[in-house]
Design a protein around this motif. Sequence first.
Motif, short mmCIF file in Angstrom:
data_model
loop_
_atom_site.label_atom_id
_atom_site.label_comp_id
_atom_site.label_asym_id
_atom_site.label_seq_id
_atom_site.Cartn_x
_atom_site.Cartn_y
_atom_site.Cartn_z
N VAL A 49 69.27 -11.15 2.75
CA VAL A 49 68.99 -12.59 2.81
C VAL A 49 67.52 -12.89 2.55
O VAL A 49 67.18 -13.91 1.97
CB VAL A 49 69.57 -13.16 4.12
CG1 VAL A 49 68.60 -13.16 5.25
CG2 VAL A 49 70.15 -14.53 3.89
N ARG A 50 66.67 -11.96 2.93
CA ARG A 50 65.24 -12.07 2.57
C ARG A 50 64.77 -10.71 2.05
O ARG A 50 65.32 -9.68 2.42
CB ARG A 50 64.41 -12.49 3.78
CG ARG A 50 64.55 -13.97 4.11
CD ARG A 50 63.86 -14.32 5.40
NE ARG A 50 64.41 -13.58 6.52
CZ ARG A 50 65.53 -13.88 7.15
NH1 ARG A 50 66.22 -14.93 6.79
NH2 ARG A 50 65.97 -13.15 8.14
N PHE A 167 68.86 -21.40 -2.48
CA PHE A 167 67.99 -20.31 -2.01
C PHE A 167 68.76 -19.05 -1.67
O PHE A 167 68.17 -18.00 -1.43
CB PHE A 167 67.21 -20.75 -0.75
CG PHE A 167 68.10 -21.30 0.35
CD1 PHE A 167 68.80 -20.45 1.19
CD2 PHE A 167 68.23 -22.67 0.53
CE1 PHE A 167 69.63 -20.95 2.18
CE2 PHE A 167 69.05 -23.18 1.53
CZ PHE A 167 69.75 -22.31 2.35
N PRO A 284 72.78 -24.77 11.07
CA PRO A 284 71.61 -24.53 10.20
C PRO A 284 71.14 -25.81 9.51
O PRO A 284 71.89 -26.42 8.74
CB PRO A 284 72.13 -23.52 9.19
CG PRO A 284 73.33 -22.89 9.83
CD PRO A 284 73.94 -23.98 10.65
N GLN A 286 67.89 -26.12 7.82
CA GLN A 286 67.12 -25.66 6.64
C GLN A 286 65.92 -26.54 6.33
O GLN A 286 64.84 -26.02 6.06
CB GLN A 286 68.01 -25.49 5.39
CG GLN A 286 69.30 -24.71 5.58
CD GLN A 286 69.15 -23.29 6.13
OE1 GLN A 286 68.05 -22.84 6.44
NE2 GLN A 286 70.26 -22.60 6.32
N ASP A 324 68.70 -22.94 12.04
CA ASP A 324 67.87 -22.14 11.13
C ASP A 324 67.08 -23.11 10.25
O ASP A 324 67.64 -24.11 9.78
CB ASP A 324 68.74 -21.32 10.15
CG ASP A 324 69.50 -20.20 10.81
OD1 ASP A 324 69.16 -19.82 11.94
OD2 ASP A 324 70.46 -19.71 10.18
N ILE A 326 64.13 -23.16 6.94
CA ILE A 326 63.32 -22.45 5.94
C ILE A 326 62.05 -23.26 5.69
O ILE A 326 62.14 -24.48 5.45
CB ILE A 326 64.09 -22.28 4.61
CG1 ILE A 326 65.34 -21.42 4.84
CG2 ILE A 326 63.19 -21.66 3.55
CD1 ILE A 326 66.21 -21.26 3.60
N PHE A 355 62.38 -19.30 9.00
CA PHE A 355 62.25 -18.30 7.94
C PHE A 355 61.30 -18.79 6.86
O PHE A 355 61.40 -19.94 6.44
CB PHE A 355 63.63 -18.03 7.30
CG PHE A 355 64.66 -17.60 8.30
CD1 PHE A 355 64.66 -16.31 8.81
CD2 PHE A 355 65.62 -18.49 8.75
CE1 PHE A 355 65.61 -15.91 9.73
CE2 PHE A 355 66.58 -18.10 9.68
CZ PHE A 355 66.57 -16.81 10.18
N LYS A 356 60.40 -17.90 6.45
CA LYS A 356 59.56 -18.22 5.30
C LYS A 356 60.41 -18.02 4.06
O LYS A 356 61.07 -16.98 3.93
CB LYS A 356 58.35 -17.28 5.25
CG LYS A 356 57.30 -17.63 6.30
CD LYS A 356 56.25 -16.54 6.39
CE LYS A 356 56.65 -15.54 7.43
NZ LYS A 356 55.69 -14.46 7.69
N TYR A 357 60.38 -18.99 3.16
CA TYR A 357 61.19 -18.88 1.95
C TYR A 357 60.89 -17.56 1.22
O TYR A 357 59.74 -17.19 1.03
CB TYR A 357 60.94 -20.07 1.01
CG TYR A 357 61.61 -19.86 -0.31
CD1 TYR A 357 63.00 -19.90 -0.40
CD2 TYR A 357 60.89 -19.56 -1.45
CE1 TYR A 357 63.64 -19.64 -1.60
CE2 TYR A 357 61.51 -19.30 -2.66
CZ TYR A 357 62.90 -19.34 -2.72
OH TYR A 357 63.53 -19.06 -3.91
N SER A 358 61.96 -16.88 0.82
CA SER A 358 61.84 -15.62 0.10
C SER A 358 62.68 -15.73 -1.18
O SER A 358 63.90 -15.92 -1.09
CB SER A 358 62.36 -14.50 1.02
OG SER A 358 62.56 -13.31 0.33
N ARG A 360 65.08 -15.02 -4.00
CA ARG A 360 66.13 -14.02 -4.17
C ARG A 360 66.57 -13.99 -5.61
O ARG A 360 66.70 -15.04 -6.25
CB ARG A 360 67.35 -14.31 -3.27
CG ARG A 360 67.06 -14.58 -1.82
CD ARG A 360 66.14 -13.58 -1.13
NE ARG A 360 66.65 -12.23 -1.07
CZ ARG A 360 65.94 -11.16 -1.46
NH1 ARG A 360 64.73 -11.28 -1.94
NH2 ARG A 360 66.46 -9.95 -1.36
N1 5AD Z 1 64.53 -17.28 2.13
C1 5AD Z 1 64.32 -17.52 3.43
N2 5AD Z 1 65.30 -17.72 4.32
C2 5AD Z 1 66.55 -17.67 3.88
N3 5AD Z 1 67.72 -17.83 4.53
C3 5AD Z 1 68.71 -17.68 3.63
N4 5AD Z 1 68.22 -17.42 2.41
C4 5AD Z 1 66.86 -17.42 2.53
C5 5AD Z 1 65.79 -17.23 1.62
N5 5AD Z 1 66.00 -17.00 0.33
C6 5AD Z 1 67.81 -18.17 5.95
C7 5AD Z 1 68.57 -19.48 6.15
C8 5AD Z 1 69.88 -19.02 6.72
C9 5AD Z 1 69.46 -17.79 7.47
C10 5AD Z 1 70.55 -16.86 7.84
O1 5AD Z 1 68.53 -17.17 6.62
O2 5AD Z 1 67.86 -20.27 7.09
O3 5AD Z 1 70.49 -20.00 7.53
#
Ligand code: 5AD
Length: 462
Positions: A49-50, A167, A284, A286, A324, A326, A355-358, A360
């Motif tokens: 996921v990250r 994402f 979630p 986001q 959750d 992002i 979560f910091k955006y990652s 994918r």
């Molecule tokens: N970058 C960061 N966080 C992410 N999540 C899912 N994909 C990404 C990503 N590309 C987070 C979302 C999701 C959780 C399980 O992981 O917030 O709800």
Amino acid sequence: MPSVFIKTYGCQMNERDSEAVAAQLVAKGYTLAKSEVTADVVLLNTCSVRDFAEQKAINKMENIVGAARNKKREQIVGFMGCMAQSRGKELLDRLPDVDLVLGTQKFHRAAEYLDELLAGRRSQIVDVAPEAKSEAAIREHLLNGSAKTSVSAFVSIMQGCNQHCTFCIVPATRGEERSRTIPDVVDECRELVSRGVKEITLLGQIVTSYGRRGMSPAQPEPAAATGEPRLASRSAFVQLLDAVHEIDGLARIRFTSPHPKGYGDDLVAAYARLPKLCETAHLPLQSGSDRILKLMHRGYTREKFVAIIEKLRQAKPGIGITTDIIVGFPGETEEDFEQTLSLCREVQFDNAYIFKYSPRRDTPAADMPDQVPQTIREERNERLLNLVNEIAARKYDEFIGRRVEILVEGPSKKNAARYTGRTRCNRIVLFDGSARHQGQLMEVKIERTGSFTLYGDPAILE
Ligand code: 5AD
């Protein structure tokens, strides 16, 4: 017989998959090793996921392979789960000593493939192909694995996700939505309850879409299968909750993860209607910005999200709501981010995972313009974390002096004199307990709070 060690990264679905693989191997005579050092077989159940989660598993595998080589130890090692699925054979280019790469639709083949590898009939196996009905293959449980699991169990009800948030890599790692039938899920739950389980958490990547697609017509329709009249106003997921709720001896039901988009009135009403359904929801969010929610392809607005929370709190005051979020999604401006902060102040989550955006691979967001610099992602992460933690701590403090019902799971890992249980709204409570408390529903009075923990006193019972 060989011994196996499975290390799990990521979500509860992964925990559940690992447990099913372990149970399958134990049934074939394997023993469970205490660490990767002594095991004959080491499996890493991975998360994609990250990027960070992928790197952790790759580094771990490098260490395992290196240590085995240094000690001239014969060990079978494999990746399974999400990263195995998304990277497949390419993992072997980087780590040629890996013996097995097992995708997310192949967990039930673990024993058969390990047999072949251990017997030397094959030297490397990569299987990440889709397989029909694999969603119904995750069903073995290892209830004696740890004291905790005999009280509370996870049951996988579906696989995959069709939401395609921009994402998210999950549609690529878990495939299309495929649901098990209601009778199949209920059978598994009944069996668990007959073995002493009191609490069941129904699992799926998007449980609110349960039964919407991918139930083969050869299988009974959900409503028909429970013998209930078809209630057009109840979604298949709520029908499943109804059916599981019927099981005598089951005390509590939870589920994760729902999608806010699927949180219909029937599901909100279920909280008020079904006493075993615990008052907790992981929803979630986001982002709190409508502009970003749209870019993420989430399918709801800020206003709609807040309305669901309000409805839930009306149906079940005191419901525990977690989320959750992002930060630093491509194009997220300071203004967008402030919308997220303001929504958190408005909603007051009981807890939030940030979560910091990652970026994918093969996801639309990875190629979107205006990627947010890492330093800003980090700064926003910290600001949001401070806010949500401050709110969460205040919410924990509100419990002091209250009496709550807990289900006792077992001795605390950190301090064996303490026992641990959970409130209905899913908060961990520690108290001075003993083996006779295990599996009991009991009332405790909350005396004080720690970081994400409540300390209870059962003395009020005596
Ligand atoms: N970058 C960061 N966080 C992410 N999540 C899912 N994909 C990404 C990503 N590309 C987070 C979302 C999701 C959780 C399980 O992981 O917030 O709800």
